[in-house]
Design a protein around this motif. Structure first.
Motif, PDB file in Angstrom:
ATOM      1  N   GLY A  46      37.849 -11.105   2.128  1.00  0.00           N
ATOM      2  CA  GLY A  46      39.054 -11.868   2.411  1.00  0.00           C
ATOM      3  C   GLY A  46      39.390 -11.934   3.893  1.00  0.00           C
ATOM      4  N   HIS A  47      40.511 -12.560   4.182  1.00  0.00           N
ATOM      5  CA  HIS A  47      40.917 -12.764   5.581  1.00  0.00           C
ATOM      6  C   HIS A  47      41.748 -11.599   6.125  1.00  0.00           C
ATOM      7  CE1 HIS A  47      39.379 -16.832   5.497  1.00  0.00           C
ATOM      8  NE2 HIS A  47      40.088 -17.081   4.403  1.00  0.00           N
ATOM      9  N   ASN A  48      42.515 -10.966   5.244  1.00  0.00           N
ATOM     10  CA  ASN A  48      43.421  -9.912   5.697  1.00  0.00           C
ATOM     11  C   ASN A  48      42.721  -8.558   5.639  1.00  0.00           C
ATOM     12  OD1 ASN A  48      45.603  -8.379   6.441  1.00  0.00           O
ATOM     13  ND2 ASN A  48      46.839  -8.849   4.628  1.00  0.00           N
ATOM     14  N   CYS A  65      42.672  -5.044  -5.543  1.00  0.00           N
ATOM     15  CA  CYS A  65      42.618  -5.683  -6.862  1.00  0.00           C
ATOM     16  C   CYS A  65      42.642  -7.203  -6.714  1.00  0.00           C
ATOM     17  CB  CYS A  65      43.791  -5.226  -7.725  1.00  0.00           C
ATOM     18  SG  CYS A  65      43.649  -3.544  -8.336  1.00  0.00           S
ATOM     19  N   GLY A  66      43.453  -7.694  -5.788  1.00  0.00           N
ATOM     20  CA  GLY A  66      43.478  -9.132  -5.528  1.00  0.00           C
ATOM     21  C   GLY A  66      42.131  -9.637  -5.051  1.00  0.00           C
ATOM     22  N   LEU A  67      41.450  -8.837  -4.228  1.00  0.00           N
ATOM     23  CA  LEU A  67      40.104  -9.208  -3.777  1.00  0.00           C
ATOM     24  C   LEU A  67      39.140  -9.303  -4.959  1.00  0.00           C
ATOM     25  CD1 LEU A  67      39.438  -7.134  -0.522  1.00  0.00           C
ATOM     26  CD2 LEU A  67      39.613  -9.603  -0.723  1.00  0.00           C
ATOM     27  N   GLU A 118      31.298 -16.736 -13.798  1.00  0.00           N
ATOM     28  CA  GLU A 118      31.531 -18.027 -14.438  1.00  0.00           C
ATOM     29  C   GLU A 118      32.903 -18.584 -14.107  1.00  0.00           C
ATOM     30  OE1 GLU A 118      29.120 -18.547 -18.395  1.00  0.00           O
ATOM     31  OE2 GLU A 118      30.426 -16.806 -18.593  1.00  0.00           O
ATOM     32  N   THR A 119      33.724 -17.834 -13.412  1.00  0.00           N
ATOM     33  CA  THR A 119      35.036 -18.316 -12.993  1.00  0.00           C
ATOM     34  C   THR A 119      34.998 -18.642 -11.503  1.00  0.00           C
ATOM     35  OG1 THR A 119      35.769 -16.034 -12.578  1.00  0.00           O
ATOM     36  CG2 THR A 119      36.212 -16.962 -14.764  1.00  0.00           C
ATOM     37  N   ASP A 120      35.911 -19.490 -11.058  1.00  0.00           N
ATOM     38  CA  ASP A 120      35.960 -19.859  -9.644  1.00  0.00           C
ATOM     39  C   ASP A 120      36.269 -18.624  -8.793  1.00  0.00           C
ATOM     40  OD1 ASP A 120      35.502 -22.424 -10.412  1.00  0.00           O
ATOM     41  OD2 ASP A 120      37.585 -23.076 -10.258  1.00  0.00           O
ATOM     42  N   TYR A 121      35.710 -18.589  -7.599  1.00  0.00           N
ATOM     43  CA  TYR A 121      35.909 -17.434  -6.733  1.00  0.00           C
ATOM     44  C   TYR A 121      35.777 -17.850  -5.271  1.00  0.00           C
ATOM     45  CZ  TYR A 121      30.807 -17.603  -7.136  1.00  0.00           C
ATOM     46  OH  TYR A 121      29.502 -18.020  -7.158  1.00  0.00           O
ATOM     47  N   ALA A 122      36.326 -16.998  -4.410  1.00  0.00           N
ATOM     48  CA  ALA A 122      36.267 -17.229  -2.970  1.00  0.00           C
ATOM     49  C   ALA A 122      34.992 -16.613  -2.399  1.00  0.00           C
ATOM     50  CB  ALA A 122      37.491 -16.617  -2.293  1.00  0.00           C
ATOM     51  N   VAL A 123      34.529 -17.224  -1.302  1.00  0.00           N
ATOM     52  CA  VAL A 123      33.299 -16.765  -0.646  1.00  0.00           C
ATOM     53  C   VAL A 123      33.561 -16.635   0.850  1.00  0.00           C
ATOM     54  CG1 VAL A 123      30.928 -17.365  -0.049  1.00  0.00           C
ATOM     55  CG2 VAL A 123      31.751 -17.774  -2.362  1.00  0.00           C
TER      56      VAL A 123
END
Length: 466
Positions: A46-48, A65-67, A118-123
């Protein structure tokens, strides 16, 4: 002193194509484990970045957990260390000062699971570039990664063809093995693995810790915590510890080194890649493809889109679909021709059949007469073309293996743990490091033990009752 590096260890690449076949072999090996080492690779932090080191541990946990929810697991590394019974620990006593050297031999099996959410995720581009530079084959990851969905959404049944269930079943075997489970700086790894293979992450850190303490009754061990607070190493990053201990063990095995008689060391027999059982291709007649044993996806055949996508299990090969359609048309045509032929035989052809039975010389004309009908009958009797619909699972590792990857990090973690056991007694390591997870920026660990003020999560309670 210059000491040659040991070659990179072999490992088993686990993909969606061979997961079903690998599962029973992995379960069998887990039953023999002396200890197990784990590692996880994910799509970014993530960014933070500052929040990953938040002073308040509850705040830090919630951010991590958010990550885990917003990012995805890329690879899961598993190393299984099995005591070699044929080469039991040997001891030699030095007559001059009474010191003893001992050798601990382990057979090691390494597994690298390619995981694809299978779910959308950040990269994070930086994270993915780092992984690619260190051996991650992005094409292989996308095309052959094991589909999974985190949280509580999938049944924990390990059913055939259900990759979520299989991975959760393997993870549960690791949990219930009653042997040490080892990580290196593993707080975030445990959060990702819990979310990916076990249950939805609970909102409170105390609940998460309570669950972990019950999930791993033989204890979690963090080699970074041990190296910082027990063995007191100058540096404690993974590659440094691995290479240092590798050199120490190589020197200890050197018979010309007089100090070798005063050391306890380990030898690791890294096992070759597992040979998967041969899978015979299932071959069925094309005429049966449209009669309940459909090898291709009907949704894709009609609409060009399949909602199940990678989980479909049926072919989206257009040539296979078109071949089956042609076979269906030909089959209908043959049936019509056969009906016409049967009608002529029961009607106008009755007299010819009577003559055939009366005259011995009429057999030859019967072969040449009605040539079209004879061809039709022959075509109908021919077996339908055969179509192979199965793929033989393989255990192949692509080139480009580098120093950093999930399987290798797990292997390094396990060898470091073994060396730490050699430096101190098992009782000391267990007494001072069991269920203590390293926390970045803190001078105390995360204690993985259930508080009297904490409860298990509802999902963990449900799984305990199974």
């Amino acid at each position: 002193m210059l000491v040659a590096a040991v070659p990179l260890p072999t490992y088993n690449q686990v993909t969606k194509h061979n997961l079903v076949q690998m599962q029973p072999l992995i379960v069998l090996l887990l039953k023999q484990a002396a200890f197990i080492a784990l590692d996880a690779e994910f799509t970014g932090l993530g960014h933070n970045m500052a929040a990953t080191r938040a002073s308040d541990i509850q705040d830090r946990y919630q951010h991590l957990c958010g990550l885990a929810r917003s990012h995805a697991l890329v690879a899961f590394g598993l190393s299984i260390f099995i005591k070699d019974q044929s080469s039991s620990s040997a001891s030699d006593t030095d007559q001059t000062d009474g010191t003893t050297s001992s050798q601990h031999v382990y057979n090691v099996h390494n597994f690298n699971f390619s995981m694809l959410s299978e779910t959308d995720y950040a990269v994070s581009p930086r994270s993915m570039i780092f992984l690619a530079e260190n051996g991650l084959d992005l094409n292989q990851w996308i095309m052959e990664g094991i589909p999974y969905s985190g949280g509580d959404r999938q049944a924990n049944d390990g059913g055939r063809g259900n990759s979520n269930g299989i991975m959760r079943s393997i993870f549960k075997r690791i949990m219930t093995r009653q042997v040490p489970v080892v990580v290196h700086n593993g707080f975030l790894d445990l959060i990702f693995l819990y979310h990916s293979f076990y249950a939805a992450l609970p909102p409170k850190l105390g609940t998460f810790v309570a669950d972990l303490s019950d999930m791993f009754p033989a204890g979690l061990y963090d080699t970074k915590y041990i190296s910082d607070y027990i063995t007191r190493e100058r540096s404690s990053f993974l590659a440094y510890l691995y290479r240092k201990y590798e050199r120490d063990d190589l020197c200890a095995r050197d018979a010309d080194d007089p100090s070798s008689l005063k050391k306890s060391f380990s030898t690791f027999k890294v096992q070759p890649r597992l040979s998967l059982p041969t899978v015979e291709d299932k071959v069925i007649p094309e005429t049966e493809l449209l009669e309940g044993q459909v090898a291709f996806c009907q949704d894709y055949a009609f609409h060009g889109v399949c909602k199940k996508n990678m989980r479909c299990g049926k072919s989206h090969d257009l040539d296979l679909i078109l071949d089956a359609e042609e076979e269906q048309r030909d089959s209908k045509k043959r049936k019509k021709q056969k009906r016409r032929h049967d009608t002529r035989e029961t009607g106008d052809g009755a007299e010819a059949l009577s003559e055939k039975s009366e005259g011995a010389s009429s057999e030859a004309p019967a072969i040449t007469a009605g040539t079209n009908e004879a061809k039709t009958a022959t075509t109908t009797a021919m077996p339908a073309p055969m179509t192979s619909i199965a793929r033989t699972a393989e255990n192949v590792v692509q080139p480009g293996e580098k120093f950093h990857s999930a399987y290798f990090d797990a292997f390094m973690t396990g060898t470091i743990f073994s060396h730490q056991l050699n430096q101190h007694t098992l009782e000391l390591i267990e007494g001072q490091a069991k269920s203590k997870i390293y926390l970045i920026g803190k001078n105390f660990p995360l204690m993985v033990e259930k508080s009297a003020f904490s409860k298990y999560s509802a999902e963990h309670e449900r799984q305990r009752a199974l």
